[in-house]
Motif scaffolding. Structure first.
Motif, PDB file in Angstrom:
ATOM      1  N   VAL A 138       0.872  -1.180   0.000  1.00  0.00           N
ATOM      2  CA  VAL A 138       0.000   0.000   0.000  1.00  0.00           C
ATOM      3  C   VAL A 138       0.907   1.226   0.000  1.00  0.00           C
ATOM      4  CG1 VAL A 138      -2.006   1.104   1.022  1.00  0.00           C
ATOM      5  CG2 VAL A 138      -1.623  -1.345   1.400  1.00  0.00           C
ATOM      6  N   LEU A 139       0.851   1.978  -1.084  1.00  0.00           N
ATOM      7  CA  LEU A 139       1.788   3.077  -1.293  1.00  0.00           C
ATOM      8  C   LEU A 139       1.272   4.396  -0.718  1.00  0.00           C
ATOM      9  CD1 LEU A 139       2.743   2.032  -4.921  1.00  0.00           C
ATOM     10  CD2 LEU A 139       4.254   1.965  -2.920  1.00  0.00           C
ATOM     11  N   ASN A 191       6.491   7.618  16.205  1.00  0.00           N
ATOM     12  CA  ASN A 191       6.224   6.307  15.595  1.00  0.00           C
ATOM     13  C   ASN A 191       6.491   6.391  14.095  1.00  0.00           C
ATOM     14  OD1 ASN A 191       5.280   5.142  18.061  1.00  0.00           O
ATOM     15  ND2 ASN A 191       3.346   6.217  17.772  1.00  0.00           N
ATOM     16  N   GLN A 192       7.625   5.868  13.682  1.00  0.00           N
ATOM     17  CA  GLN A 192       8.010   5.926  12.277  1.00  0.00           C
ATOM     18  C   GLN A 192       7.870   4.577  11.573  1.00  0.00           C
ATOM     19  OE1 GLN A 192       8.937   8.207  10.121  1.00  0.00           O
ATOM     20  NE2 GLN A 192       9.459  10.034  11.297  1.00  0.00           N
ATOM     21  N   ALA A 193       7.772   3.504  12.338  1.00  0.00           N
ATOM     22  CA  ALA A 193       7.656   2.178  11.727  1.00  0.00           C
ATOM     23  C   ALA A 193       7.168   1.192  12.772  1.00  0.00           C
ATOM     24  CB  ALA A 193       9.005   1.707  11.162  1.00  0.00           C
ATOM     25  N   ALA A 253       5.084  -1.637   8.397  1.00  0.00           N
ATOM     26  CA  ALA A 253       4.539  -0.313   8.086  1.00  0.00           C
ATOM     27  C   ALA A 253       5.631   0.726   8.291  1.00  0.00           C
ATOM     28  CB  ALA A 253       3.343  -0.012   8.984  1.00  0.00           C
ATOM     29  N   LEU A 254       5.896   1.509   7.258  1.00  0.00           N
ATOM     30  CA  LEU A 254       6.968   2.504   7.267  1.00  0.00           C
ATOM     31  C   LEU A 254       6.379   3.880   6.986  1.00  0.00           C
ATOM     32  CD1 LEU A 254       9.533   0.578   5.015  1.00  0.00           C
ATOM     33  CD2 LEU A 254       9.336   0.493   7.516  1.00  0.00           C
ATOM     34  N   GLN A 255       6.593   4.818   7.883  1.00  0.00           N
ATOM     35  CA  GLN A 255       6.139   6.185   7.647  1.00  0.00           C
ATOM     36  C   GLN A 255       6.989   6.870   6.569  1.00  0.00           C
ATOM     37  OE1 GLN A 255       3.515   8.161   8.191  1.00  0.00           O
ATOM     38  NE2 GLN A 255       3.865   9.137  10.164  1.00  0.00           N
ATOM     39  N   PHE A 256       8.228   6.487   6.456  1.00  0.00           N
ATOM     40  CA  PHE A 256       9.186   7.093   5.538  1.00  0.00           C
ATOM     41  C   PHE A 256       9.229   6.301   4.228  1.00  0.00           C
ATOM     42  CE2 PHE A 256      10.970   4.382   8.746  1.00  0.00           C
ATOM     43  CZ  PHE A 256      11.686   3.449   8.042  1.00  0.00           C
ATOM     44  N   HIS A 257      10.019   6.801   3.275  1.00  0.00           N
ATOM     45  CA  HIS A 257       9.999   6.252   1.916  1.00  0.00           C
ATOM     46  C   HIS A 257      11.309   5.558   1.566  1.00  0.00           C
ATOM     47  CE1 HIS A 257       6.163   8.026   0.572  1.00  0.00           C
ATOM     48  NE2 HIS A 257       6.478   9.010   1.385  1.00  0.00           N
ATOM     49  N   CYS A 283       4.054   5.184   4.172  1.00  0.00           N
ATOM     50  CA  CYS A 283       3.506   6.519   4.397  1.00  0.00           C
ATOM     51  C   CYS A 283       1.983   6.445   4.560  1.00  0.00           C
ATOM     52  CB  CYS A 283       3.944   7.472   3.287  1.00  0.00           C
ATOM     53  SG  CYS A 283       3.806   9.212   3.755  1.00  0.00           S
ATOM     54  N   LEU A 284       1.202   6.978   3.614  1.00  0.00           N
ATOM     55  CA  LEU A 284      -0.255   6.814   3.707  1.00  0.00           C
ATOM     56  C   LEU A 284      -0.612   5.349   3.848  1.00  0.00           C
ATOM     57  CD1 LEU A 284      -3.227   7.698   3.461  1.00  0.00           C
ATOM     58  CD2 LEU A 284      -2.920   7.705   0.963  1.00  0.00           C
TER      59      LEU A 284
END
Length: 236
Positions: free
Chosen positions: A53-54, A161-163, A172-176, A90-91
């Protein structure tokens, strides 16, 4: 039968990027579903061997403006309940968190640009370990809480919470990590309004992509490859 990887995409330029060749090297057939345009059939999402999920420039909580978000979240929840591997970026990470019952909120601030993470003890013992000391690409303003049963893996000063991970199959990763620094200009054009509103200098992003992107790409390949290889029945 070849294994299938289905990417749920929200804007064309936020694609699988560096993840695409890793998937193909492992024998996956890659397909995209453009959320909000293509029909989002639960059976299709459940049938894929892997779902990614991008990202995108909207919030999980904006379903009144973007009604497809409710269906997307429900479909992700169904996949999670079925135990299918899923990667959120991210989203996408925020949608995974919301599908697991965790709140996602607007912070009123932006974290856009390259910056290091602080890995938690769980993060240092996870597939994210190669990111220690490596600036990653941040591009978000919302934040998620870690769902029940999830392990918090990383943080930054403004976003605790970044991951998170749940078992071997949910990351799940907040960053790219997936973003290809060699085509970041697509992001600078596509997100021009957001960059200007946040007071971010596109020249700085461009220069950092040149200076920091190659090392990040090496680390990202190691992280994402290790995660793929640890999936149950992962192709070798």
């Amino acid at each position: 039968m070849p294994r299938t990887a289905l990417a749920l995409r929200h804007v064309p330029f936020e694609d699988l990027g560096l993840l695409d060749p890793l998937l193909r090297e492992r024998g996956y057939e890659v397909a995209y579903l453009d959320v909000g345009v293509d029909a989002l059939a639960e059976a299709t999402v459940l049938a894929a061997d892997l779902v990614v999920v991008l990202g995108g420039p909207i919030g999980v909580y904006e379903s009144e403006a973007y009604p497809f978000l409710d269906g997307e979240r429900a479909t992700i929840a169904a996949r999670l309940a079925a135990g299918g591997p899923i990667l959120g970026v991210c989203l996408g990470a925020q949608l995974v968190a919301a599908a697991l019952g965790a709140p996602v909120t607007a912070t009123g601030r932006k974290e856009i640009g390259f910056g290091e993470l602080t890995l938690t003890p769980e993060g240092r013992a996870s597939v994210l370990a190669p990111l220690e000391g490596v600036p990653v690409l941040h591009w978000h303003g919302d934040e998620f809480a870690v769902p029940d049963g999830g392990a918090s893996l990383a943080r930054t000063p403004g976003f605790p919470n970044q991951a998170f991970a749940i078992g071997a199959g949910v990351l799940a990763l907040q960053f790219h990590l997936e973003a290809d620094h060699t085509v970041l200009e697509r992001w600078l054009i596509g997100h021009a309004h957001e960059i200007a509103t946040a007071g971010v200098d596109p020249g700085r992003l461009r220069a950092d992509a040149v200076a920091l992107g190659p090392a990040l790409a090496v680390a990202a390949r190691e992280v994402l490859g290790s995660w793929l290889d640890a999936l149950p029945d992962a192709p070798r």
